[in-house]
Design an enzyme around this catalytic site. Structure first.
Site, PDB file in Angstrom:
ATOM      1  N   GLY A 226       0.728  -1.314  -0.176  1.00 15.14           N
ATOM      2  CA  GLY A 226      -0.465   0.008   0.036  1.00 15.14           C
ATOM      3  C   GLY A 226       0.763   1.006  -0.167  1.00 15.14           C
ATOM      4  O   GLY A 226       0.455   1.800  -0.394  1.00 15.14           O
TER       5      GLY A 226
ATOM      6  N   HIS B 107      -2.436  -4.053  -5.854  1.00 15.88           N
ATOM      7  CA  HIS B 107      -1.652  -3.628  -3.867  1.00 15.88           C
ATOM      8  C   HIS B 107      -2.319  -4.490  -3.281  1.00 15.88           C
ATOM      9  O   HIS B 107      -3.996  -4.178  -3.453  1.00 15.88           O
ATOM     10  CB  HIS B 107      -0.827  -2.484  -3.701  1.00 15.88           C
ATOM     11  CG  HIS B 107      -1.820  -1.411  -3.914  1.00 15.88           C
ATOM     12  ND1 HIS B 107      -2.358  -1.221  -2.380  1.00 15.88           N
ATOM     13  CD2 HIS B 107      -2.897  -1.051  -4.199  1.00 15.88           C
ATOM     14  CE1 HIS B 107      -3.177  -0.338  -1.723  1.00 15.88           C
ATOM     15  NE2 HIS B 107      -3.311   0.429  -3.507  1.00 15.88           N
ATOM     16  N   CYS B 108      -2.081  -4.486  -2.104  1.00 13.57           N
ATOM     17  CA  CYS B 108      -2.702  -4.507  -0.684  1.00 13.57           C
ATOM     18  C   CYS B 108      -1.989  -3.980   0.468  1.00 13.57           C
ATOM     19  O   CYS B 108      -1.391  -3.376   0.153  1.00 13.57           O
ATOM     20  CB  CYS B 108      -2.971  -6.251  -0.438  1.00 13.57           C
ATOM     21  SG  CYS B 108      -1.905  -7.384  -0.341  1.00 13.57           S
ATOM     22  N   ASN B 109      -2.364  -4.237   1.346  1.00  6.05           N
ATOM     23  CA  ASN B 109      -1.925  -3.050   2.485  1.00  6.05           C
ATOM     24  C   ASN B 109       0.080  -3.975   2.240  1.00  6.05           C
ATOM     25  O   ASN B 109       0.746  -2.904   2.495  1.00  6.05           O
ATOM     26  CB  ASN B 109      -1.998  -4.417   3.849  1.00  6.05           C
ATOM     27  CG  ASN B 109      -3.724  -2.963   4.202  1.00  6.05           C
ATOM     28  OD1 ASN B 109      -4.206  -2.657   3.977  1.00  6.05           O
ATOM     29  ND2 ASN B 109      -3.551  -4.064   4.932  1.00  6.05           N
TER      30      ASN B 109
END
Length: 182
Positions: free
Chosen positions: A24, A97-99
Site C-alpha cells: 500500500g 496492491h494490498c497492505n
C-alpha cells in the site's frame, strides 16, 4: 514466460510489461505510479484510500477483502484478471496492491497469470515470487487458487496437504518439516 526482476522490495514490482504488484505504501507514492505509467490501480484491502489517485490513473478499483483464510477472494479472480487483461490490451498498465503486497494482491496476480498467460499455479507462483520474493498467500487463498486452477485447467500443479501447521500447499511441505522442533 518473460519475467522481470525485483524493482526494489519496497517499490512497484513489475510482473509483466502491463502488471505491477506492490504494498500500500508504494501504491500511494505518486512518483512511482507516474514513473511506471500506471493507468489502473486495483486495491485489494479492507479499507480504501482517502487520497485521490495520482495523475494518469484513469481507473481505481477497490476490492474489499480482509487477509483472512476464510475471505472469499476467488469470487474476484475473473473480474480482476479480466480488468488487467483489458487494461493491457488498451496499452495501459495495472498496479495491484494490498497492505503488504504479500497475500491478497499476489493471489490476484497469480490468478491473472493462470487465466490470461496460460501459467500453471506453480509457474504463476514462481513468476510472482521472482518479482517479489516475500510473496506468500495465506493458506485459504492457496486453497482458492488450487480450485481456480482446477476450473481453468482441469488439473492441479499445486496440492493442499495436511501438515503439523494445518493444511498447506505442497510447495511449503519441506519448509514446514524443517520448522518442526527436533
Amino acid at each position: 514466460m518473460q519475467q522481470s526482476g525485483p524493482a526494489g522490495l519496497s517499490g512497484l514490482c513489475r510482473v509483466t510489461d502491463h502488471l505491477y504488484l506492490s504494498n500500500g505504501r508504494a501504491a500511494s507514492d505518486s512518483s512511482q505510479v507516474t514513473r511506471c505509467n500506471i493507468t489502473c490501480i486495483v486495491n485489494v484491502t479492507e479499507t480504501g484510500s482517502s487520497c485521490p489517485p495520482p495523475p494518469g490513473v484513469e481507473e481505481y478499483i477497490h476490492i474489499r477483502v480482509s487477509d483472512s483464510p476464510l475471505s472469499p477472494l476467488s469470487v474476484h479472480f475473473d473480474e480482476v484478471a479480466d480488468k488487467i487483461h483489458l487494461t493491457a490490451e488498451r496499452g495501459g498498465r495495472t498496479l495491484v496492491h494490498c497492505n503488504a503486497g504479500v497475500s491478497r494482491s499476489a493471489s490476484v496476480c497469480m490468478a491473472y497469470l493462470m487465466k490470461h498467460r496460460g501459467a500453471t499455479l506453480l509457474e504463476a507462483h514462481r513468476w510472482v515470487k521472482t518479482c517479489r520474493p516475500m510473496v506468500r498467500p495465506n493458506n485459504g487463498f492457496w486453497k482458492q487458487l488450487t480450485q481456480y486452477e482446477m476450473e481453468l485447467r482441469g488439473c492441479n500443479s499445486v496440492r493442499m496437504v495436511t501438515s503439523s501447521m494445518g493444511e498447506i500447499p505442497d510447495i511449503y511441505e519441506e519448509e514446514a518439516r524443517n520448522m518442526m522442533p527436533l
